[in-house]
Write an enzyme that holds these catalytic residues in place. Sequence first.
Site, mmCIF file in Angstrom:
data_model
loop_
_atom_site.group_PDB
_atom_site.id
_atom_site.type_symbol
_atom_site.label_atom_id
_atom_site.label_comp_id
_atom_site.label_asym_id
_atom_site.label_seq_id
_atom_site.Cartn_x
_atom_site.Cartn_y
_atom_site.Cartn_z
ATOM 1 N N GLY A 299 5.490 -65.819 94.114
ATOM 2 C CA GLY A 299 5.036 -64.440 94.247
ATOM 3 C C GLY A 299 5.413 -63.897 95.612
ATOM 4 C CB CYS A 300 3.803 -61.346 97.723
ATOM 5 S SG CYS A 300 3.937 -60.621 99.369
ATOM 6 C CG PHE A 301 8.181 -63.333 101.316
ATOM 7 C CD1 PHE A 301 7.513 -62.182 101.706
ATOM 8 C CD2 PHE A 301 9.571 -63.302 101.314
ATOM 9 C CE1 PHE A 301 8.192 -61.040 102.085
ATOM 10 C CE2 PHE A 301 10.275 -62.160 101.700
ATOM 11 C CZ PHE A 301 9.580 -61.024 102.086
#
Length: 223
Positions: free
Chosen positions: A55-57
């Site tokens: 997902g979002c880093f």
Amino acid sequence: MKFKNVLVIGIVLLSFASNAQYRQNKLKKMNQENVNVKLETSPAVTSSIATFGAGCFWCVEAVFQKLKGVDKVESGYMGGKTKNPTYKDVCSGQTGHAEVCQITYNPQKVSFEELLEVFWKTHDPTTLNRQGNDVGTQYRSAIFYHDNTQQAIAQKYKVDLNTSGAFDTPIVTTFEAASVFYKAENYHQDYFNLNGSNPYCQLVVKPKVEKFQKVFKDKVKKD
């Protein structure tokens, strides 16, 4: 008679040459085995790399920064076809890259299996190309393995999790050979620590970090 003597001498010479070649090959093999032994008994490796997409880093970075044995976490992009992609490029979903974190860790302090445990317990590996409201191939659950050992360990772990019924639906995490890592823009690095009051950080990143600290309290770095 002379012919027989010549023939015998020839056979002896061939035999000698054959034996010499055999001994040479044997020594070569022994030398290689000694090299392997030296490699196996060489000083312990203290730095290895793992690369995960979950997902979002920003979330992945914030979690792994707090894990004991992790020396550095960098946010970036991997797995696509475009050279030197920007955040805007990757967000378009057209480059094939995933948002990833490249994790430098000390295998004497934390194992790859432990990294995988944190990876699978701090995101949902059963949703295809999605984590919450973040949708797209750039948010896929992915393990970018750096060698055959990492690949084998990760694949076995996935099979074991699916077999055990740890998740209600099958894990869709992909296994991809590590390719070029493109470090993300500077403003993405250390994002949660520098932008903790950001609404996204408060609503999405913070709960993941708090879950990690609760589930893995014995593995959290001391401030």
